[in-house]
Design a protein around this motif. Sequence first.
Motif, PDB file in Angstrom:
ATOM      1  N   VAL A 256       0.843  -1.205   0.000  1.00 56.65           N
ATOM      2  CA  VAL A 256       0.000   0.000   0.000  1.00 56.65           C
ATOM      3  C   VAL A 256       0.879   1.257   0.000  1.00 56.65           C
ATOM      4  N   GLU A 257       1.944   1.232   0.786  1.00 56.24           N
ATOM      5  CA  GLU A 257       2.824   2.398   0.894  1.00 56.24           C
ATOM      6  C   GLU A 257       3.628   2.651  -0.376  1.00 56.24           C
ATOM      7  N   HIS A 258       4.181   1.597  -0.966  1.00 56.71           N
ATOM      8  CA  HIS A 258       5.151   1.784  -2.050  1.00 56.71           C
ATOM      9  C   HIS A 258       4.586   1.728  -3.464  1.00 56.71           C
ATOM     10  N   LEU A 259       3.517   0.986  -3.682  1.00 60.40           N
ATOM     11  CA  LEU A 259       3.004   0.873  -5.051  1.00 60.40           C
ATOM     12  C   LEU A 259       2.631   2.224  -5.636  1.00 60.40           C
ATOM     13  N   ALA A 260       2.029   3.074  -4.828  1.00 60.94           N
ATOM     14  CA  ALA A 260       1.606   4.392  -5.316  1.00 60.94           C
ATOM     15  C   ALA A 260       2.791   5.240  -5.780  1.00 60.94           C
ATOM     16  N   GLN A 261       3.967   4.948  -5.277  1.00 60.23           N
ATOM     17  CA  GLN A 261       5.149   5.738  -5.618  1.00 60.23           C
ATOM     18  C   GLN A 261       5.875   5.239  -6.869  1.00 60.23           C
ATOM     19  N   LEU A 262       5.553   4.021  -7.310  1.00 59.79           N
ATOM     20  CA  LEU A 262       6.301   3.444  -8.425  1.00 59.79           C
ATOM     21  C   LEU A 262       6.065   4.175  -9.746  1.00 59.79           C
ATOM     22  N   VAL A 263       4.847   4.604  -9.979  1.00 60.78           N
ATOM     23  CA  VAL A 263       4.540   5.350 -11.197  1.00 60.78           C
ATOM     24  C   VAL A 263       3.867   6.654 -10.759  1.00 60.78           C
ATOM     25  N   PRO A 264       4.666   7.689 -10.526  1.00 62.23           N
ATOM     26  CA  PRO A 264       4.110   8.953 -10.040  1.00 62.23           C
ATOM     27  C   PRO A 264       2.987   9.467 -10.943  1.00 62.23           C
ATOM     28  N   GLY A 265       1.945   9.958 -10.299  1.00 58.51           N
ATOM     29  CA  GLY A 265       0.830  10.512 -11.042  1.00 58.51           C
ATOM     30  C   GLY A 265      -0.216   9.491 -11.457  1.00 58.51           C
ATOM     31  N   ARG A 266       0.011   8.222 -11.137  1.00 56.91           N
ATOM     32  CA  ARG A 266      -0.956   7.179 -11.470  1.00 56.91           C
ATOM     33  C   ARG A 266      -1.374   6.465 -10.199  1.00 56.91           C
ATOM     34  N   ARG A 267      -2.634   6.053 -10.150  1.00 54.92           N
ATOM     35  CA  ARG A 267      -3.138   5.294  -9.008  1.00 54.92           C
ATOM     36  C   ARG A 267      -2.846   3.817  -9.263  1.00 54.92           C
ATOM     37  N   ILE A 268      -1.994   3.234  -8.462  1.00 52.15           N
ATOM     38  CA  ILE A 268      -1.626   1.835  -8.602  1.00 52.15           C
ATOM     39  C   ILE A 268      -2.240   1.089  -7.423  1.00 52.15           C
ATOM     40  N   TRP A 269      -2.795  -0.077  -7.662  1.00 56.17           N
ATOM     41  CA  TRP A 269      -3.387  -0.853  -6.576  1.00 56.17           C
ATOM     42  C   TRP A 269      -2.988  -2.309  -6.708  1.00 56.17           C
ATOM     43  N   ALA A 270      -3.096  -3.019  -5.606  1.00 57.95           N
ATOM     44  CA  ALA A 270      -2.851  -4.460  -5.595  1.00 57.95           C
ATOM     45  C   ALA A 270      -4.097  -5.137  -5.057  1.00 57.95           C
TER      46      ALA A 270
END
Length: 146
Positions: A65-79
């Motif tokens: 939850v903490e790191h996925l959002a940072q992998l592609v800045p400006g995009r909402r990433i979820w698992a």
Amino acid sequence: MALTPLIVALVVLVGVLIHLVRTRRRLALQSQEATKRVGDLERLVAFSQSLAKSLDLESIRSASVEHLAQLVPGRRIWAASDLLGLHEPQDGDLATLRFPMTVAGATVGVVGVPPGRPLTEEQRGMLVAAAALLAVSIKNEIGRAH
């Protein structure tokens, strides 16, 4: 006629200067791209390190939850993974890109990106790597628990 060699030398000098300016611009662009790539890799390494320190499924969940959002800045990433108690967003769209978390032939979840501007090859690579890291972390924790 004595000016002819000077004119030729001047033309050659101008040609060399144009070449140097173009080379400098190209190198500046390559430098910017390399700097961006280093930032991408640093975020992926931070995610990997956070997963490596995770001692249970809850800490794996928190790291994702903490790191996925940072992998592609400006995009909402979820698992989404039943094992982590993470579910696909309710506003999930069929056009959402999904990257399976697969390890040893078993899929333990997915990493998703809602529709939007197309991902670059580098961004896709980051998300494939993130999905693989998550899958291995989940499998290792399940193996330890049993």
